[in-house]
Design a protein around this motif. Structure first.
Motif, PDB file in Angstrom:
ATOM      1  N   ILE A 118       0.838  -1.202   0.000  1.00  0.00           N
ATOM      2  CA  ILE A 118       0.000   0.000   0.000  1.00  0.00           C
ATOM      3  C   ILE A 118       0.879   1.262   0.000  1.00  0.00           C
ATOM      4  O   ILE A 118       0.486   2.286  -0.548  1.00  0.00           O
ATOM      5  N   ASN A 119       2.081   1.166   0.571  1.00  0.00           N
ATOM      6  CA  ASN A 119       2.984   2.329   0.561  1.00  0.00           C
ATOM      7  C   ASN A 119       3.338   2.776  -0.843  1.00  0.00           C
ATOM      8  O   ASN A 119       3.421   3.966  -1.132  1.00  0.00           O
ATOM      9  N   GLU A 122       0.460   4.730  -2.166  1.00  0.00           N
ATOM     10  CA  GLU A 122       0.446   6.071  -1.548  1.00  0.00           C
ATOM     11  C   GLU A 122       1.505   6.970  -2.177  1.00  0.00           C
ATOM     12  O   GLU A 122       1.240   8.132  -2.506  1.00  0.00           O
ATOM     13  N   ASN A 123       2.697   6.433  -2.356  1.00  0.00           N
ATOM     14  CA  ASN A 123       3.779   7.208  -2.980  1.00  0.00           C
ATOM     15  C   ASN A 123       3.406   7.661  -4.391  1.00  0.00           C
ATOM     16  O   ASN A 123       3.652   8.805  -4.778  1.00  0.00           O
ATOM     17  N   GLU A 126       0.987  10.498  -4.056  1.00  0.00           N
ATOM     18  CA  GLU A 126       1.675  11.721  -3.583  1.00  0.00           C
ATOM     19  C   GLU A 126       2.521  12.352  -4.673  1.00  0.00           C
ATOM     20  O   GLU A 126       2.539  13.560  -4.852  1.00  0.00           O
ATOM     21  N   SER A 153      -8.099   9.841  -6.502  1.00  0.00           N
ATOM     22  CA  SER A 153      -7.179   9.149  -5.597  1.00  0.00           C
ATOM     23  C   SER A 153      -7.900   8.593  -4.371  1.00  0.00           C
ATOM     24  O   SER A 153      -7.469   7.587  -3.794  1.00  0.00           O
ATOM     25  N   MET A 157      -7.493   4.836  -3.153  1.00  0.00           N
ATOM     26  CA  MET A 157      -7.009   4.443  -1.834  1.00  0.00           C
ATOM     27  C   MET A 157      -7.986   3.479  -1.162  1.00  0.00           C
ATOM     28  O   MET A 157      -7.565   2.530  -0.504  1.00  0.00           O
ATOM     29  N   SER A 160      -7.496   0.188  -2.820  1.00  0.00           N
ATOM     30  CA  SER A 160      -6.201  -0.394  -2.429  1.00  0.00           C
ATOM     31  C   SER A 160      -6.249  -0.960  -1.015  1.00  0.00           C
ATOM     32  O   SER A 160      -5.674  -2.023  -0.750  1.00  0.00           O
ATOM     33  N   LYS A 161      -6.923  -0.240  -0.123  1.00  0.00           N
ATOM     34  CA  LYS A 161      -7.014  -0.735   1.260  1.00  0.00           C
ATOM     35  C   LYS A 161      -7.654  -2.121   1.271  1.00  0.00           C
ATOM     36  O   LYS A 161      -7.196  -3.021   1.968  1.00  0.00           O
TER      37      LYS A 161
END
Ligand SMILES: Nc1ncnc2c1ncn2[C@@H]1O[C@H](COP(=O)(O)OP(=O)(O)O)[C@@H](O)[C@H]1O
Ligand SMILES: [Mg+2]
Length: 347
Positions: A118-119, A122-123, A126, A153, A157, A160-161
């Motif tokens: 998931i990071n 997120e990246n 961002e 987004s 997210m 993705s979660k």
């Protein structure tokens, strides 16, 4: 020359099975063949008595997805002629595998993103790597069930979660397919024909409950702006044919919608060329490509590949393109053409 056609005769085969055209072809051409139940004990030993082994295994069958390739690839490794072959099918019903494979030869595909934490997602958000809307797909599935359009987004997210926790159910949702097929029927005759197939869908559904949940990855594709259709392009040897598929109102997905067209002027030359080139480079005996045509550049992008498809719908195109792009008025019966090529050593 002995041909084995694998299917379990105790279960009523799906009407779209390629076993039927294979059996017809063998009968009409006096080819020595046998129908073999692929689920029997010691099936591989028995199949060593044959030269050509054919199995139209399906992504709708959990059992087939579990073991069909083990059987087929074992036989191919021991020198048998097998369809689908390892090259045709190691990536079958796995859009991630297909993407890596297509990337390896620079095939025309949408920009693709695959994240395993998931990071990383997120990246990407961002750093504004992704453009919205964007397409999210599970690795497996067909008929558009597991394909979503994420608008921003926030939606990404939340998707993705789920993909990194409980996961998503990947089982084919046959009721969606049945209802959209019936909705898109243009007259009462096709309506009845399609409605009659519902028991087949329900049978597939019971089996579909065995499928695993998908999780641990997020697979995204650039959304290709299009004119409301996609193209199923099929290449077998030197022949290429197509099924045009309209996107129904209020949808962005064509596959599984059931509204077909056969206007060959809608197949751009770049699509014909890139499909032949991809099949040549990757050594496919038979491949079905789903293309979306970018409406501003008219460039076709391959959004997924699959060795199997509706051969009946393809026959209805009434012809095929040769390598020069000439249209030949002679229907392409893909299962028959595959067997013909295997027998005449073209494969
Ligand atoms: N990258 C994309 N851009 C635009 N439309 C797409 C894209 N990917 C898929 N689609 C639409 O969604 C449908 C289903 O996608 P596909 O990848 O073919 O999944 P399935 O395996 O369910 O057929 C396609 O028929 C097409 O209409
Ligand atoms: Mg598709």
């Amino acid at each position: 020359m002995k041909v084995a056609i694998l299917f379990d005769q105790t279960i009523k085969a799906h009407s779209t099975s390629w076993s039927f055209p294979w059996i017809n072809y063998c009968e009409q051409n006096n080819i020595d063949f046998d129908i073999v139940n692929p689920y029997e004990i010691e099936v591989v030993n028995y199949l060593m008595n044959f030269d050509i082994i054919l199995w139209h295994f399906s992504n709708y069958s959990h059992t087939d997805m579990l073991m069909a390739r083990n059987v087929l690839f074992t036989l191919e490794s021991s020198g048998k002629k097998v369809f689908p072959s390892i090259k045709d099918a190691w990536h079958f019903d796995d859009k991630l595998a297909e993407t890596y494979l297509l990337e390896s030869i620079n095939a025309p595909i949408p920009r693709s993103y695959y994240y395993y934490t998931i990071n990383e997602v997120e990246n990407a958000v961002e750093n504004k790597v992704l453009e919205f809307p964007i397409i999210a797909k599970l690795r497996n599935g067909s008929g558009s069930h597991n394909v979503k359009l994420l608008m921003d987004s926030k939606e990404l997210m939340s998707y993705s979660k789920k993909m990194f926790t409980a996961g998503l159910d990947s089982a084919p949702n046959v009721f969606h397919k049945a209802s959209s097929n019936i909705k898109s029927s243009k007259n009462i005759k096709t309506f009845i024909k399609r409605a009659k197939r519902i028991p087949e869908f329900i049978r597939s559904f019971t089996n579909a409950k065995k499928f695993n949940r998908e999780r641990g990855y997020v697979f995204l594709q650039e959304f290709i702006p299009n004119d409301g259709f996609d193209l199923k392009i099929v290449v077998v040897g030197d022949k290429l044919s197509f099924i045009g598929r309209n996107i129904l109102k209020g949808e962005f997905r064509a596959s599984g919608g059931g509204s077909l067209f056969y206007d060959k002027t809608m197949v751009p030359k770049n699509v014909i060329d890139s499909a032949f080139k991809t099949s040549d480079k990757l050594g496919f005996n038979c491949m079905g490509y789903d293309y979306v045509v970018d409406k501003s550049s008219i460039n076709g992008k391959i959004i997924e590949i699959s060795y199997g498809f509706s051969h009946q719908a393809l026959i209805n195109a009434g012809g095929y393109f040769d390598r020069e792009g000439n249209w030949i008025e002679e229907s392409l019966n893909a299962p028959e053409e595959i067997l013909k090529n295997l027998i005449t050593e073209k494969i």
